[in-house]
Structure formats: structure tokens, C-alpha cells
Enzyme design. Structure first.
Site, PDB file in Angstrom:
ATOM      1  N   LYS A  61       0.862  -1.188   0.000  1.00  0.00           N
ATOM      2  CA  LYS A  61       0.000   0.000   0.000  1.00  0.00           C
ATOM      3  C   LYS A  61       0.894   1.232   0.000  1.00  0.00           C
ATOM      4  CE  LYS A  61      -3.647   0.230   2.637  1.00  0.00           C
ATOM      5  NZ  LYS A  61      -4.276   0.280   3.990  1.00  0.00           N
ATOM      6  N   ILE A  62       0.646   2.094  -0.962  1.00  0.00           N
ATOM      7  CA  ILE A  62       1.444   3.316  -1.083  1.00  0.00           C
ATOM      8  C   ILE A  62       0.487   4.506  -1.133  1.00  0.00           C
ATOM      9  CG2 ILE A  62       3.152   4.550  -2.481  1.00  0.00           C
ATOM     10  CD1 ILE A  62       3.943   1.910  -3.780  1.00  0.00           C
TER      11      ILE A  62
END
Ligand code: E4P
Length: 226
Positions: A86-87
Site C-alpha cells: 500500500k502506497i
């Protein structure tokens, strides 16, 4: 629609994995911090509970591209198949997404609040984009409307990325998000239980049991079929 559990609580994840048709787990640094325990040990334990076939989304804690990429590669090595980094959407995050995609790492672009952030995240190569429904509602925006427009944009532009709607507080939000064709949602275990629970279901089961017992006593169907 994919149902994903937004939690790092071992016992609650175990319960969800045992009783409910879940597709994976998401975490973020806030969720992880609540457990106040060794991070690597925790994510390894979550992976062993859900198994290698379910999705596991773990968020980067870095903000510059070089470190995000390094974290993504190391976490993928540790977590194996069905891992998504997750960015949060940002210039550095988008650059990291483009680089990690070339190396085959799954990406969930998170902390999405607008339709264009979602579209650009998808174009950078994100497999999932995660708009925050309840946080949008909290600023008197309309989480369901934003998500429905992202779902439509992806259809109109023939984009393969999926919408992973996040940040839910009510069953009504979940229902409305499902109605607009969202491909995936992530919700906490307590909210998942609320989706399953209904008092009328419990009353109905009580009635069925009483009616059966009035004729067959405590005999079970399995005792009748030998
Ligand atoms: C999941 O990907 C998000 O980090 C999470 O759903 C945010 O939820 P919150 O708004 O309840 O913190």
C-alpha cells in the site's frame, strides 16, 4: 465483490478467516501500531493465519521513492504471493508505483480522496486504488459518489485496476458502495459481524428449533440417515 478485513488483531483475523468468506487482510501503520508488538512477527503471523492464497496488503512507512521501492521488494520477498504494497498517493508514491510494477510487485494506491488521484494511480500501475469513504463523508463530501465515479471512470476508460473502497463506519456505507459496482471493500472485523447479524434471523432460527423439537424431540437429521 472482494471482502477484505482491515485489521492486525490476531484473534479477530483468526475468527474472520475461520467463519467468513474473506479474500484477504489490509493493514496500515495506525492499525499495526494499535497492536504494540514486533512488526515483522505480526505480519508473518497474519500471513500464516490467512494462508498464501489470500491477499495481504501492507502499507509502506517510507515517503521517498527509493525507500518505498526497497521496502516493497523486501516485503514481497517476506510475504510471498498475493502481497500488495500500500502506497499513499503522492509524487514519490507514484514514481515508486511505476518502478515496483516493472519488478512485478502488487500495488494498492491508498489515501485516495479524489477521482483524479484514482485515475492517475491506476495509470501508474496500481492494481487497486483505495478511496476513503467515511473520511470523505466526514468532510461533508460524499464517499459513495466519489467511489461510484471512480468505478465508472475505470469502466469508461477500460482500466483494469480495481477499486478497493476503504474507511467504513456503517453497514449503510458498505451497502451503497456495493450497489455502485465496487470490486472490493476493506472493513474492520466488528463491522463485518454487523453485516452478518440480524435479530430476526435469530428469532427465525429459534422458531425452527422449537417447531422441530415439538415433533422430533432432540433427534438430528444425521441420526435419521444411517
Ligand atoms: C485501509 O486501507 C485504510 O487505511 C483504512 O480503511 C482507513 O480507515 P479509517 O478511516 O477508519 O482509519
Amino acid at each position: 465483490m472482494l471482502y477484505i478485513i482491515d485489521s492486525a488483531h490476531i484473534e479477530l483475523i483468526k475468527k474472520c478467516a475461520e467463519f467468513y468468506p474473506i479474500d484477504g487482510v489490509t493493514t496500515n501503520p495506525t492499525i499495526i501500531s494499535k497492536e504494540k508488538t514486533d512488526f515483522i512477527k505480526l505480519i508473518k503471523e497474519i500471513r500464516s493465519i490467512i494462508g498464501p492464497d489470500k491477499m495481504f496488503h501492507v502499507q509502506t512507512t517510507s515517503t521517498d521513492c527509493k525507500d518505498i521501492v526497497e521496502e516493497g521488494l523486501r516485503l514481497r520477498e517476506l510475504m510471498g504471493e498475493n502481497f500488495y504494497l500500500k502506497i499513499p498517493v503522492s509524487p514519490e508514491g507514484l514514481k515508486a508505483t511505476m518502478e515496483l510494477k516493472k519488478q512485478g510487485v502488487g500495488i494498492t494506491m491508498t489515501a485516495i480522496f479524489t477521482q483524479q488521484q484514482a485515475l492517475i494511480g491506476a495509470k501508474a500501475g496500481a492494481d487497486f486504488v483505495a478511496p476513503y469513504v467515511n473520511r470523505l463523508d466526514n468532510i461533508v463530501s460524499d464517499g459513495v459518489h466519489v467511489v461510484s465515479e471512480i468505478v465508472n471512470l475505470f469502466k469508461v476508460h477500460n482500466i483494469n485496476s480495481k477499486v478497493l473502497a476503504a474507511s467504513f463506519k456503517t453497514a449503510e456505507q458498505v451497502h451503497k458502495i456495493a450497489m455502485v459496482g465496487t470490486q472490493a471493500i476493506t472493513i474492520n472485523p466488528e463491522l463485518f459481524e454487523q453485516l452478518v447479524y440480524h435479530p430476526l434471523t435469530l428469532y427465525a432460527v429459534d422458531d425452527f428449533e422449537a417447531d422441530w423439537a415439538s415433533v422430533y424431540g432432540n433427534q438430528k437429521i444425521i441420526d435419521m440417515i444411517k
